[in-house]
Design an enzyme around this catalytic site. Sequence first.
Site, PDB file in Angstrom:
ATOM      1  CG  HIS A  82      -0.639 -30.059  -1.098  1.00 19.92           C
ATOM      2  ND1 HIS A  82       0.403 -29.719  -0.277  1.00 19.92           N
ATOM      3  CD2 HIS A  82      -1.568 -29.097  -0.940  1.00 19.92           C
ATOM      4  CE1 HIS A  82       0.120 -28.589   0.356  1.00 19.92           C
ATOM      5  NE2 HIS A  82      -1.078 -28.190  -0.036  1.00 19.92           N
ATOM      6  CG  ASP A 161       4.527 -20.090  -0.436  1.00 18.92           C
ATOM      7  OD1 ASP A 161       3.510 -19.454  -0.772  1.00 18.92           O
ATOM      8  OD2 ASP A 161       4.516 -20.935   0.469  1.00 18.92           O
ATOM      9  NE  ARG A 168      -1.706 -15.494  -0.075  1.00 20.00           N
ATOM     10  CZ  ARG A 168      -1.767 -16.827  -0.129  1.00 20.00           C
ATOM     11  NH1 ARG A 168      -0.647 -17.547  -0.214  1.00 20.00           N
ATOM     12  NH2 ARG A 168      -2.909 -17.455  -0.129  1.00 20.00           N
ATOM     13  CB  SER A 183       0.700 -20.365  -1.894  1.00 21.61           C
ATOM     14  OG  SER A 183       1.155 -20.931  -0.705  1.00 21.61           O
ATOM     15  CE  LYS A 187       3.602 -24.066  -0.292  1.00 20.22           C
ATOM     16  NZ  LYS A 187       2.967 -23.483   0.857  1.00 20.22           N
TER      17      LYS A 187
HETATM   18  N1  URA Z   1      -1.644 -23.771   1.943  1.00 22.75           N
HETATM   19  C1  URA Z   1      -0.582 -23.181   1.343  1.00 22.75           C
HETATM   20  O1  URA Z   1       0.508 -23.745   1.283  1.00 22.75           O
HETATM   21  N2  URA Z   1      -0.758 -21.981   0.774  1.00 22.75           N
HETATM   22  C2  URA Z   1      -1.939 -21.317   0.794  1.00 22.75           C
HETATM   23  O2  URA Z   1      -2.024 -20.223   0.275  1.00 22.75           O
HETATM   24  C3  URA Z   1      -3.046 -21.930   1.452  1.00 22.75           C
HETATM   25  C4  URA Z   1      -2.872 -23.172   2.011  1.00 22.75           C
END
Ligand code: URA
Length: 434
Positions: A82, A161, A168, A183, A187
Amino acid sequence: MLMSELIIKKRDGGTLTEEEIQFIVEGYTKGEIPDYQMSAFLMAVYFQKMLPIEALHLTLAMTHSGETLDLSGITGVTADKHSTGGVGDKTSLVLVPMLACLGVKMAKMSGRGLGHTGGTLDKLESIPGFCVDIPQERFMEQLEQVGMVIAGQTANLVPADKKMYALRDVTGTVDNIALITSSIMSKKLATGAQTIVLDVKMGKGSFMKTEEDARLLAQSMVKVGNLAGRNTVAVITDMDQPLGNTVGNALEVKEAIATLRGEHNGELLDLCLELGSCILTASGLAAAEEEAKSKLRSTIADGSALQKFAEFVQAQGGDPRVVQDLTLLPEAPVQLDVLAKEAGYIAEMDALEIGKVSLRLGGGRVTKESGIDPSVGVVLLKKIGDVVGEGEAFATVHAANTADAEAAAAQLRDCIFMSAEPVPAKPLVYGIIR
Ligand code: URA
């Protein structure tokens, strides 16, 4: 439990328990806690921060807010990669097939472009026919047979999320370490891979502008991942200038394919070797970094990574002939060279602004609903440290029309800062957190 009391507890700097955090996440996901209370809570977290244990509980509560993928039936090692988001970051397109060739099952759920940053799904969709919506059953089959999947998130993966991120985004609470950690990591945990490598971008073109913040975010995510029982490694990498030489969806796919063909040996390949060696060593498939890098390089040298990419494109409905014939990818009608105003060494390239140039050309979304033009973007002919003569081209704009190309060229000239003195090339990696 009362949400109003939990908001006050966090506002006054208290530490929330696992049960309290679960109550908040469950209540908000089900719609029992309204946006105004969640907004107040997020702002309290923003100012008071969270301890690592609270960030872990928040991540786990979010992970279990919806369905999760169970990869325990997949044979061999499973891994995921990621990036926290950057400009010109096409690493997954190169790294994922390289690792799949070495027996790592790469299960990746990616995102679309966010603000000035590009998204892997948008890049892949520039390949004719490519499909990112994969039902769970096919996801598993493809992972087993091809060894790699790059798909969009399913609707019910981490619904907490989806709601929290949208809130947010409009309440000034995005850039908080615990909130970004939960967040991203929720995932990653929900997708089920055993080994996770995080590319934490640092610099002008990323969410973390300083090395200190990038390091704190990397440490927080690694701690949460490891406490959740996954092998997690973070690599802090440069995002002061775009990664590689292209910014824009089809242009980035072309650069990725050229790298897989062995035609490019620059920083994109170097970053893939760094991240890939972390995955191979963390998952026990290589004893040390040099062995890992040599295995990764061999997938380019023998053509197997390029072949794997073609197999993956075909499995997801795309035209695999793109790996031989780049003209099958969309091509912008106007291409305009951008000439340097003065001679010198390139001292700075503002990645954020270059990302915005590509966005304005149509390469990213201005609103959630807007479409994108896969063909447009910027090719950088020079990078930081390179010497440029007066009037020499340092970039080429790919645009839908001449007016857009000229506007982008003018904006690009303001993104580049020259020095009369030689400038050292930028380091790519600032640290590895294990
Ligand atoms: N990418 C995400 O998936 N979440 C965040 O809070 C910031 C970047």
